[in-house]
Design a protein around this motif. Structure first.
Motif, PDB file in Angstrom:
ATOM      1  N   GLU A   1      11.595  45.076-120.723  1.00  0.00           N
ATOM      2  CA  GLU A   1      11.661  43.707-121.261  1.00  0.00           C
ATOM      3  C   GLU A   1      11.074  42.763-120.228  1.00  0.00           C
ATOM      4  O   GLU A   1      11.350  42.895-119.030  1.00  0.00           O
ATOM      5  CB  GLU A   1      13.111  43.335-121.587  1.00  0.00           C
ATOM      6  CG  GLU A   1      13.601  44.033-122.852  1.00  0.00           C
ATOM      7  CD  GLU A   1      15.088  43.857-123.102  1.00  0.00           C
ATOM      8  OE1 GLU A   1      15.666  42.856-122.652  1.00  0.00           O
ATOM      9  OE2 GLU A   1      15.676  44.765-123.725  1.00  0.00           O
TER      10      GLU A   1
ATOM     11  N   LEU B   1       9.496  38.572-119.306  1.00  0.00           N
ATOM     12  CA  LEU B   1       9.474  37.149-119.663  1.00  0.00           C
ATOM     13  C   LEU B   1       8.090  36.846-120.239  1.00  0.00           C
ATOM     14  O   LEU B   1       7.103  37.456-119.811  1.00  0.00           O
ATOM     15  CB  LEU B   1       9.725  36.297-118.407  1.00  0.00           C
ATOM     16  CG  LEU B   1      11.072  36.508-117.707  1.00  0.00           C
ATOM     17  CD1 LEU B   1      11.176  35.609-116.482  1.00  0.00           C
ATOM     18  CD2 LEU B   1      12.229  36.220-118.674  1.00  0.00           C
TER      19      LEU B   1
ATOM     20  N   ASP C   1      12.267  40.597-116.989  1.00  0.00           N
ATOM     21  CA  ASP C   1      13.341  39.834-117.625  1.00  0.00           C
ATOM     22  C   ASP C   1      14.644  40.156-116.886  1.00  0.00           C
ATOM     23  O   ASP C   1      15.105  41.308-116.919  1.00  0.00           O
ATOM     24  CB  ASP C   1      13.450  40.241-119.109  1.00  0.00           C
ATOM     25  CG  ASP C   1      14.507  39.434-119.857  1.00  0.00           C
ATOM     26  OD1 ASP C   1      15.367  38.822-119.175  1.00  0.00           O
ATOM     27  OD2 ASP C   1      14.470  39.420-121.095  1.00  0.00           O
TER      28      ASP C   1
END
Ligand code: IYR
Length: 203
Positions: A20, A22, A183
């Motif tokens: 994951e 950003l 993330d």
């Protein structure tokens, strides 16, 4: 010397694969420097048998995701063995690949078996698998050094990537390196690296 080797070990131990990212865009100059670092890797006869397609265009990312999820669906539904599935359980992976549209940058990596010259003859490369592996290692470490997270994503079969990106027949896609800022909410799986004794011996 000792200090420097220890420092790199400590930094390398902190590298984790993220699934994951950003959505923040990343500086293309940083990516270019990292790709050029990959290009310094030792390789067969210095033919430098690699190509890096750097994808930031949301439409192309969406196409890659769509095709990747098609092959992954087949993989998880009918190709994967029970043993392989058990080995993957700790990674919490499935056919869905949201990171392909979420991450700001995808580096699609191709190994070049040969280049077709203008007169139609083939300019052959050597030790292509070894060369591309070393080069990808350099790239991952360069990205880590720049503060970026990455994910080595290998759709099987990866052939759709050559079609989508219009690469020549002498090239084979190896993987998509998904790149972005990590993330912080991603729950990292608990993994343990092998000890020196488990991976090496001194003769
Ligand atoms: N390519 C699939 C399956 C997969 C295989 C291995 I080996 C991994 O380490 C992780 C995933 C996928 O990406 O889901």
């Amino acid at each position: 010397m000792k200090e420097k080797s220890k420092k790199l070990l400590e930094e390398s131990r902190k590298r984790r694969t993220y699934r994951e990212f950003l959505p923040d865009p990343i500086d293309m100059e940083v990516i270019k420097n990292c790709v050029l670092t990959a290009g310094t890797a030792p390789n067969g006869a210095d033919k430098q048998p690699w190509h890096f397609s750097i994808v930031t265009d949301p439409a192309m990312k969406a196409k890659i995701r769509e095709e990747a999820e098609k092959v992954e669906k087949k993989f998880y539904e009918s190709k994967i063995t029970a043993e392989w599935q058990a080995d993957l359980d700790k990674l919490d992976v499935n056919w869905e690949k949201p990171f392909l549209t979420q991450a700001p940058c995808l580096i699609v990596i191709f190994k070049e078996w040969y280049k077709t010259l203008e007169d139609g003859t083939k300019d052959q490369n050597y030790y292509v698998n070894e060369s591309i592996g070393i080069s990808i290692g350099f790239l991952i470490n360069a990205l880590r050094n720049a503060g970026l997270a990455s994910l080595t994503y290998t759709p099987a079969p990866p052939t759709f990537l050559r079609t989508l990106l219009g690469r020549p027949e002498g090239e084979t896609p190896v993987m998509v390196l998904v790149v972005g800022k990590p993330d912080p909410n991603y729950k990292l799986p608990i993994l343990k690296k092998k000890s020196f004794e488990e991976i090496a011996e001194i003769i």
